[in-house]
Design an enzyme around this catalytic site. Structure first.
Site, PDB file in Angstrom:
ATOM      1  N   ARG A   1       4.336  10.545  -5.399  1.00  0.00           N
ATOM      2  CA  ARG A   1       5.692  11.087  -5.355  1.00  0.00           C
ATOM      3  C   ARG A   1       6.539  10.522  -6.481  1.00  0.00           C
ATOM      4  NH1 ARG A   1       4.431  10.350   0.051  1.00  0.00           N
ATOM      5  NH2 ARG A   1       5.392   8.308  -0.067  1.00  0.00           N
TER       6      ARG A   1
ATOM      7  N   HIS B   1       0.833  -1.205   0.000  1.00  0.00           N
ATOM      8  CA  HIS B   1       0.000   0.000   0.000  1.00  0.00           C
ATOM      9  C   HIS B   1       0.871   1.260   0.000  1.00  0.00           C
ATOM     10  CE1 HIS B   1      -3.169   2.843   0.968  1.00  0.00           C
ATOM     11  NE2 HIS B   1      -2.559   3.188   2.087  1.00  0.00           N
TER      12      HIS B   1
ATOM     13  N   TYR C   1      -2.653  17.196   4.123  1.00  0.00           N
ATOM     14  CA  TYR C   1      -1.813  16.274   4.905  1.00  0.00           C
ATOM     15  C   TYR C   1      -0.365  16.731   5.113  1.00  0.00           C
ATOM     16  CZ  TYR C   1       0.848  14.004   1.140  1.00  0.00           C
ATOM     17  OH  TYR C   1       1.711  13.727   0.111  1.00  0.00           O
TER      18      TYR C   1
END
Ligand code: CA
Length: 420
Positions: A143, A134, A245
């Site tokens: 990214r 995950h 986040y």
């Protein structure tokens, strides 16, 4: 093999080898402790009142009448292990002599006639991020596909603190959350209902002992602090999450709702399904999380997506054993700084994805961030994320040598946003 005198289908999650604990109520009975067996709920306070439990203490009596399992857990492993073994004996074949004048059918009720509640009062809730598949899939999408894991990931069981106030029991529907998002093409954020509500298929475990501030739980003794496991769906609003986040991690994209299954499966019931994890982790981890004989559990997990108009499809099949970090390592790391644990705390695994395209634990990965929608065979409907009225149900079980120990399910339906 141990068998019950009650008729229990071979594919029942609640065999006599399981006997998970939960909190149920009926029209006549206030919320209290029960054990699942086949399609029945065993009314433990009734067993106590009938004098059929060996332990006749007032502490146990009070704990069995309480609307959460915390008091029962606090009585300690000798008490709850003996309770489970006693119920197992009472409900096994050839147990007639134990029952005296009590009719067995006076101490159980059908599961489909009860309401289930949160099994414990959850004090604190932590969510880990322990599946390498995950973390790598998400890292590759957001990214660098060549270098998807952040440098800390293989050294630290990464996690964040969530809100226990937003945890609900299976069957509780929830509204699409509002929040702040920013489209990549826009200069400024906007406010409105989330457009990217997702699931996260996880498991969790419940803490069985209080620890003091400043104390640590050692990696090789950590299982002594775990009461049992449940299924967990950490509903996630991806558009809120991706804007908020950085730099402090998950916040409002997570704490609008998380769902747990109602039955707590004991570690004793899961013991036969232990499987070894690779003992050596590369790179080598620091000593305080270096665990001798690392183990996990072979628990089959799956999620079913049910569209608002009733079409259903299994969208993933994964397994507890795919996690990189063991529960012992999670707990040892969590307390190495002296963070206290309390009875009823919930520690969740993080999304459990496996190595295959059909073993991914959330829609973000399954649809590759919306590039590859889920397609429903029956009528060609597609989904990137959840639409209002959609339901997701997660199920889990372990099975070996004809013995099945399961969790039942955790289900929830997404309702339209509340009009303000
Ligand atoms: Ca999560």
């Amino acid at each position: 093999m141990l068998k019950s005198f009650l008729p229990i289908p071979s594919d029942s999650d609640f065999s006599i080898h399981n006997l998970p604990l939960g909190i149920f109520s009926t029209e006549e009975l206030s919320a209290r402790a029960g054990m699942a067996l086949g399609n029945q709920v065993i009314h433990l306070a009734a067993l106590f009142e009938a004098g059929l439990l060996e332990n006749q203490s007032s502490e146990l009596k009070d704990a069995l009448h309480a609307p959460v399992l915390n008091n029962l857990i606090a009585l300690g492993p000798e008490v709850w292990k003996a309770l489970r073994l006693r119920v197992q004996l009472l409900f096994s074949e050839r147990s007639q002599s134990l029952w005296g004048n009590t009719r067995p059918d006076s101490v159980f009720v059908k599961q489909d006639s009860v309401q289930m509640h949160l099994p414990v009062a959850i004090g604190d809730y932590t969510d880990f991020y322990s599946s390498e598949y995950h973390a790598a899939n998400v890292g590759a999408m957001f990214r660098d596909p060549q270098n998807p894991l952040l440098p800390n990931w293989k050294h630290i069981p990464v996690g964040y603190h969530g809100r226990s106030s937003s945890i609900v029991v299976s069957g509780t529907d929830f509204h699409r959350p509002y929040g702040q998002t920013k489209a990549p093409t826009s200069e400024i954020p906007s406010f409105g209902p989330s457009k990217q509500v997702d699931m996260e298929l996880e498991t969790g475990f419940i803490i069985s002992r209080n620890t003091n501030q400043g104390s640590r739980i050692g990696v090789n003794e950590a299982e002594d602090f775990i009461f049992g496991m449940l299924l967990f769906n950490d509903w996630s609003a991806r558009d809120l999450q991706s804007w908020e986040y950085v730099p402090l991690g998950p916040f409002l994209g997570k704490n609008f709702c998380s769902s747990v299954s109602p039955w707590l499966v004991s570690m004793e019931a899961l013991k036969p399904f232990r499987v070894a994890m690779p003992e050596k982790q590369e790179p080598e981890v620091l000593n305080y999380i270096k665990q001798e004989n690392r183990w996990t559990y072979d628990i089959h997990l799956e999620a079913e997506f049910e569209l608002a108009h009733g079409q259903k499809e299994i969208i993933t099949k994964t397994n507890q054993k795919y996690l990189y970090w063991s529960m012992n390592q999670q707990l040892a790391h969590h307390t190495v700084n002296g963070c206290p644990m309390r009875i009823g705390d919930l520690l969740a695994s993080g999304t459990i994805s496996g190595p295959d395209p059909d073993s991914l634990g959330c829609l973000l990965e399954i649809t590759r961030r919306g590039q590859n929608p889920v397609s429903f065979k029956a009528d060609g409907s597609t989904r990137n994320f959840m639409e209002d009225g959609d339901r997701i149900t997660v199920r889990g079980y372990a099975e070996k040598d004809g013995i099945r120990v399961g969790f039942g399910e955790v289900t929830g339906k997404l309702l339209p946003p509340i009009a303000f």
